[in-house]
Design a protein around this motif. Structure first.
Motif, PDB file in Angstrom:
ATOM      1  N   THR A 139       0.831  -1.200   0.000  1.00  0.00           N
ATOM      2  CA  THR A 139       0.000   0.000   0.000  1.00  0.00           C
ATOM      3  C   THR A 139       0.867   1.251   0.000  1.00  0.00           C
ATOM      4  OG1 THR A 139      -0.133  -0.032   2.423  1.00  0.00           O
ATOM      5  CG2 THR A 139      -1.858  -1.177   1.208  1.00  0.00           C
ATOM      6  N   ALA A 140       0.425   2.253  -0.723  1.00  0.00           N
ATOM      7  CA  ALA A 140       1.168   3.507  -0.810  1.00  0.00           C
ATOM      8  C   ALA A 140       1.132   4.239   0.525  1.00  0.00           C
ATOM      9  CB  ALA A 140       0.587   4.382  -1.908  1.00  0.00           C
ATOM     10  N   VAL A 141       2.273   4.757   0.951  1.00  0.00           N
ATOM     11  CA  VAL A 141       2.348   5.558   2.169  1.00  0.00           C
ATOM     12  C   VAL A 141       1.775   6.937   1.864  1.00  0.00           C
ATOM     13  CG1 VAL A 141       3.893   6.609   3.869  1.00  0.00           C
ATOM     14  CG2 VAL A 141       4.343   4.292   3.007  1.00  0.00           C
ATOM     15  N   ALA A 142       0.921   7.425   2.738  1.00  0.00           N
ATOM     16  CA  ALA A 142       0.295   8.726   2.526  1.00  0.00           C
ATOM     17  C   ALA A 142       1.320   9.845   2.687  1.00  0.00           C
ATOM     18  CB  ALA A 142      -0.856   8.924   3.506  1.00  0.00           C
ATOM     19  N   PRO A 143       1.355  10.791   1.748  1.00  0.00           N
ATOM     20  CA  PRO A 143       2.272  11.930   1.886  1.00  0.00           C
ATOM     21  C   PRO A 143       1.716  12.944   2.878  1.00  0.00           C
ATOM     22  CG  PRO A 143       0.981  12.120  -0.125  1.00  0.00           C
ATOM     23  CD  PRO A 143       0.601  10.805   0.490  1.00  0.00           C
ATOM     24  N   PRO A 144       2.589  13.783   3.432  1.00  0.00           N
ATOM     25  CA  PRO A 144       4.042  13.734   3.253  1.00  0.00           C
ATOM     26  C   PRO A 144       4.639  12.558   4.007  1.00  0.00           C
ATOM     27  CG  PRO A 144       3.479  15.413   4.866  1.00  0.00           C
ATOM     28  CD  PRO A 144       2.182  14.901   4.313  1.00  0.00           C
ATOM     29  N   TYR A 145       5.629  11.910   3.409  1.00  0.00           N
ATOM     30  CA  TYR A 145       6.240  10.736   4.014  1.00  0.00           C
ATOM     31  C   TYR A 145       6.847  11.048   5.372  1.00  0.00           C
ATOM     32  CZ  TYR A 145       5.849   8.831  -0.728  1.00  0.00           C
ATOM     33  OH  TYR A 145       5.386   8.401  -1.941  1.00  0.00           O
ATOM     34  N   ALA A 175      12.430   6.678   7.104  1.00  0.00           N
ATOM     35  CA  ALA A 175      12.653   5.938   5.858  1.00  0.00           C
ATOM     36  C   ALA A 175      13.216   6.819   4.756  1.00  0.00           C
ATOM     37  CB  ALA A 175      11.354   5.296   5.386  1.00  0.00           C
ATOM     38  N   GLY A 176      13.971   6.194   3.842  1.00  0.00           N
ATOM     39  CA  GLY A 176      14.515   6.928   2.705  1.00  0.00           C
ATOM     40  C   GLY A 176      15.166   5.986   1.719  1.00  0.00           C
ATOM     41  N   LYS A 177      15.880   6.567   0.775  1.00  0.00           N
ATOM     42  CA  LYS A 177      16.563   5.811  -0.276  1.00  0.00           C
ATOM     43  C   LYS A 177      18.069   5.832  -0.075  1.00  0.00           C
ATOM     44  CE  LYS A 177      13.845   6.085  -4.570  1.00  0.00           C
ATOM     45  NZ  LYS A 177      13.977   6.436  -6.003  1.00  0.00           N
ATOM     46  N   VAL A 178      18.710   4.719  -0.441  1.00  0.00           N
ATOM     47  CA  VAL A 178      20.162   4.686  -0.571  1.00  0.00           C
ATOM     48  C   VAL A 178      20.490   4.649  -2.056  1.00  0.00           C
ATOM     49  CG1 VAL A 178      22.246   3.294  -0.252  1.00  0.00           C
ATOM     50  CG2 VAL A 178      20.649   3.567   1.632  1.00  0.00           C
ATOM     51  N   ASP A 197       9.080  13.479  -0.899  1.00  0.00           N
ATOM     52  CA  ASP A 197       8.255  13.542   0.307  1.00  0.00           C
ATOM     53  C   ASP A 197       6.773  13.766   0.026  1.00  0.00           C
ATOM     54  OD1 ASP A 197       8.039  13.570   3.191  1.00  0.00           O
ATOM     55  OD2 ASP A 197       7.796  15.742   3.076  1.00  0.00           O
ATOM     56  N   SER A 198       6.464  14.536  -0.983  1.00  0.00           N
ATOM     57  CA  SER A 198       5.062  14.856  -1.283  1.00  0.00           C
ATOM     58  C   SER A 198       4.420  13.863  -2.245  1.00  0.00           C
ATOM     59  CB  SER A 198       4.951  16.277  -1.854  1.00  0.00           C
ATOM     60  OG  SER A 198       5.741  16.404  -3.026  1.00  0.00           O
ATOM     61  N   ALA A 199       5.158  12.802  -2.615  1.00  0.00           N
ATOM     62  CA  ALA A 199       4.628  11.745  -3.498  1.00  0.00           C
ATOM     63  C   ALA A 199       4.137  12.290  -4.834  1.00  0.00           C
ATOM     64  CB  ALA A 199       3.522  10.964  -2.797  1.00  0.00           C
ATOM     65  N   ARG A 200       4.903  13.200  -5.402  1.00  0.00           N
ATOM     66  CA  ARG A 200       4.507  13.746  -6.694  1.00  0.00           C
ATOM     67  C   ARG A 200       4.594  12.676  -7.771  1.00  0.00           C
ATOM     68  NH1 ARG A 200       8.196  18.774  -7.717  1.00  0.00           N
ATOM     69  NH2 ARG A 200       6.894  18.924  -9.587  1.00  0.00           N
ATOM     70  N   ALA A 256      11.178  -0.410  -7.038  1.00  0.00           N
ATOM     71  CA  ALA A 256      11.493   0.255  -8.307  1.00  0.00           C
ATOM     72  C   ALA A 256      11.279  -0.627  -9.530  1.00  0.00           C
ATOM     73  CB  ALA A 256      12.940   0.754  -8.287  1.00  0.00           C
ATOM     74  N   ALA A 257      11.221  -1.941  -9.349  1.00  0.00           N
ATOM     75  CA  ALA A 257      10.968  -2.822 -10.489  1.00  0.00           C
ATOM     76  C   ALA A 257       9.468  -2.841 -10.775  1.00  0.00           C
ATOM     77  CB  ALA A 257      11.479  -4.223 -10.200  1.00  0.00           C
ATOM     78  N   PRO A 258       9.070  -3.052 -12.044  1.00  0.00           N
ATOM     79  CA  PRO A 258       7.652  -3.059 -12.404  1.00  0.00           C
ATOM     80  C   PRO A 258       6.839  -3.981 -11.488  1.00  0.00           C
ATOM     81  CG  PRO A 258       9.012  -3.180 -14.367  1.00  0.00           C
ATOM     82  CD  PRO A 258       9.942  -3.312 -13.190  1.00  0.00           C
ATOM     83  N   PRO A 259       5.613  -3.577 -11.133  1.00  0.00           N
ATOM     84  CA  PRO A 259       4.851  -2.450 -11.669  1.00  0.00           C
ATOM     85  C   PRO A 259       5.142  -1.123 -10.994  1.00  0.00           C
ATOM     86  CG  PRO A 259       3.499  -3.634 -10.122  1.00  0.00           C
ATOM     87  CD  PRO A 259       4.801  -4.399 -10.201  1.00  0.00           C
ATOM     88  N   PHE A 260       6.145  -1.057 -10.124  1.00  0.00           N
ATOM     89  CA  PHE A 260       6.498   0.185  -9.439  1.00  0.00           C
ATOM     90  C   PHE A 260       7.584   0.911 -10.223  1.00  0.00           C
ATOM     91  CE2 PHE A 260       5.304  -3.102  -6.368  1.00  0.00           C
ATOM     92  CZ  PHE A 260       4.251  -2.492  -5.708  1.00  0.00           C
ATOM     93  N   ASP A 261       7.823   2.179  -9.868  1.00  0.00           N
ATOM     94  CA  ASP A 261       8.852   2.942 -10.585  1.00  0.00           C
ATOM     95  C   ASP A 261       9.899   3.560  -9.671  1.00  0.00           C
ATOM     96  OD1 ASP A 261       7.512   5.053  -9.397  1.00  0.00           O
ATOM     97  OD2 ASP A 261       6.765   5.903 -11.275  1.00  0.00           O
ATOM     98  N   GLY A 262       9.840   3.263  -8.376  1.00  0.00           N
ATOM     99  CA  GLY A 262      10.862   3.735  -7.453  1.00  0.00           C
ATOM    100  C   GLY A 262      10.684   5.147  -6.946  1.00  0.00           C
ATOM    101  N   GLU A 263       9.620   5.816  -7.367  1.00  0.00           N
ATOM    102  CA  GLU A 263       9.448   7.220  -6.982  1.00  0.00           C
ATOM    103  C   GLU A 263       8.562   7.405  -5.757  1.00  0.00           C
ATOM    104  OE1 GLU A 263      11.392   9.326  -8.516  1.00  0.00           O
ATOM    105  OE2 GLU A 263      12.028   7.588  -9.674  1.00  0.00           O
ATOM    106  N   LYS A 264       7.898   6.341  -5.308  1.00  0.00           N
ATOM    107  CA  LYS A 264       6.978   6.463  -4.186  1.00  0.00           C
ATOM    108  C   LYS A 264       7.260   5.395  -3.135  1.00  0.00           C
ATOM    109  CE  LYS A 264       3.246   8.502  -6.939  1.00  0.00           C
ATOM    110  NZ  LYS A 264       3.939   8.456  -8.213  1.00  0.00           N
ATOM    111  N   MET A 265       6.896   5.734  -1.899  1.00  0.00           N
ATOM    112  CA  MET A 265       7.114   4.852  -0.762  1.00  0.00           C
ATOM    113  C   MET A 265       5.898   3.955  -0.547  1.00  0.00           C
ATOM    114  SD  MET A 265       7.883   5.872   3.245  1.00  0.00           S
ATOM    115  CE  MET A 265       9.178   7.049   2.850  1.00  0.00           C
ATOM    116  N   PHE A 266       6.182   2.663  -0.270  1.00  0.00           N
ATOM    117  CA  PHE A 266       5.122   1.691  -0.016  1.00  0.00           C
ATOM    118  C   PHE A 266       5.422   0.910   1.253  1.00  0.00           C
ATOM    119  CE2 PHE A 266       4.479   2.648  -4.421  1.00  0.00           C
ATOM    120  CZ  PHE A 266       3.136   2.409  -4.670  1.00  0.00           C
TER     121      PHE A 266
END
Length: 391
Positions: free
Chosen positions: A133-139, A146-149, A204-207, A299-309
């Motif tokens: 499930t998508a995390v509601a923004p703002p993260y 949480a974040g990205k490396v 952070d804003s899940a754009r 980040a692998a399909p069906p996701f694109d790595g731009e949003k937190m889940f």
């Protein structure tokens, strides 16, 4: 069986404006020693490297001037530093621009169920998939730790997920990040990855992805870019870790000490994001964990790595090798890129604590597995904390 590995991006090199470097070694006994000198920030705002650190890098054939002009892209066996004590990660200001962050891909670490032994030790039935499930923004409000490396390997730029954790040597001022070992080191057939950096609350804003093109760095990384000036993973991962067969997965964890890209003596990472998670090294049995919540940037399909889940499930057991610790496993549809993301459970005191991190998953997404954090993980954690005690 393959670890969930990082995705790739086209090489895009920014001008190197400043560098810093240290070295590290894993292990419970603080192997590798403490740097004899540390980088300092001069009046010109750039990071200056002490001569002894420059000499140490040159011993490994690393010339800092050549490095910042692109030598870091040389992945020849002789220049790919492998040993734990050889970790170096000079800061290259501006390298992780918005486009490069967005294009980094997930590390492929999928596995086949038939590759898992499970004969000599206990493996529970494969869990039913749990829809991420998508995390509601703002993260930053719901998952500030949480974040990205982001990092570079021989095939391009890659991405994992990570978690800000508490530092016992610097309470309230932690600069420690928890992730997977395969997000910092390639294992038995490679060495340390390069240009390792952490971006808390990425996007952070899940754009939407389409809106991210042309975004400023501040919009994508509102809490800054933090470079790994020290990293440790388990000796087992360095010796055994591989992209197939799940080798090293029960020890697939790492701790990164980070510093802000711009340097200086400002707020710590914990103070900047406002939170850090405790780590539970008592490795509770699955029967005693009612619910684990895994967080990441798939980040692998069906996701694109731009949003937190996130996925939440009661964990089961997964045995890779009878002589190694049994791993946790949950149902989850997150894919590569979620590697390294924290698994959080509530302890007896009701407070959340990190109990594992995403390590491996199947070729067709449906479950994830992570290591139980015991003595080896605690040793790595305490060694990194101790190296920066009071700093």
């Amino acid at each position: 069986m393959r670890p969930i590995r990082p995705l790739l991006a086209a090489a895009s090199v920014a001008a190197a404006l400043a560098l810093t470097a240290t070295a590290c070694g894993p292990g419970e006994d603080n192997a590798g020693g403490t740097p004899a000198a540390s980088p300092s920030q001069g009046s010109d705002g750039k990071i200056h490297i002490p001569d002894d650190l420059k000499d140490r890098l040159k011993e490994h054939g690393i010339d800092l001037d050549k490095w910042r002009n692109g030598e870091w892209k040389n992945w020849d066996k002789d220049t790919w530093l492998r040993e734990a004590k050889d970790y170096v990660n000079p800061i290259i200001e501006g390298l992780w621009d918005p486009d490069r962050m967005r294009e980094a891909e997930e590390p492929e670490r999928p596995v086949e169920d038939r590759d898992i032994s499970g004969d000599e030790a206990v493996t529970d039935p494969t869990p039913e998939p749990v829809r991420a499930t998508a995390v509601a923004p703002p993260y930053h409000s719901g998952a500030p730790e949480a974040g990205k490396v982001l990092f570079d390997g021989p095939k391009g730029s890659m991405v994992c997920s990570a978690t800000v954790v508490k530092d016992p040597a610097n309470p309230g001022r932690s600069n420690l990040v928890w992730t997977a070992g395969h997000c910092v080191h390639a294992g038995k057939n490679g060495g340390w990855y390069r240009n390792i950096a952490f971006v808390p609350s990425y996007n952070d804003s899940a754009r939407p992805t389409a809106e991210l093109r042309g975004s400023s760095r501040e919009e994508i990384a509102p809490y800054g870019v933090w470079w790994g000036d020290w990293a440790q993973t388990s000796e087992q991962w360095i010796a055994e870790g591989a992209t197939t067969g799940g080798q090293g997965a029960p020890y697939d964890f790492a701790v990164i000490h980070v510093t802000p890209e711009k340097g200086g003596k400002g707020k710590s990472l914990e103070e900047t994001v406002g939170s850090a998670l405790a780590v539970d090294f008592n490795a509770p049995a699955t029967q005693r964990i009612e619910r684990v919540e895994a967080t990441g940037y798939p980040a692998a399909p069906p996701f694109d790595g731009e949003k937190m889940f996130q996925c939440a499930d009661r964990p089961g057991r997964l045995s890779v090798k009878a002589e190694q610790p049994t791993m946790y496993r949950i149902g989850c549809t997150m894919t590569g890129g979620s590697s390294g993301g924290g698994w959080v459970a509530r302890g007896k005191d009701g407070k959340p604590a990190l109990v594992s991190n995403t390590s491996i998953g199947p070729v067709k997404a449906g479950w994830l597995a992570g290591p139980r954090l015991g003595a080896e993980a605690k040793g790595v954690y305490e060694a990194v904390s101790g190296k920066f005690a009071g700093r």
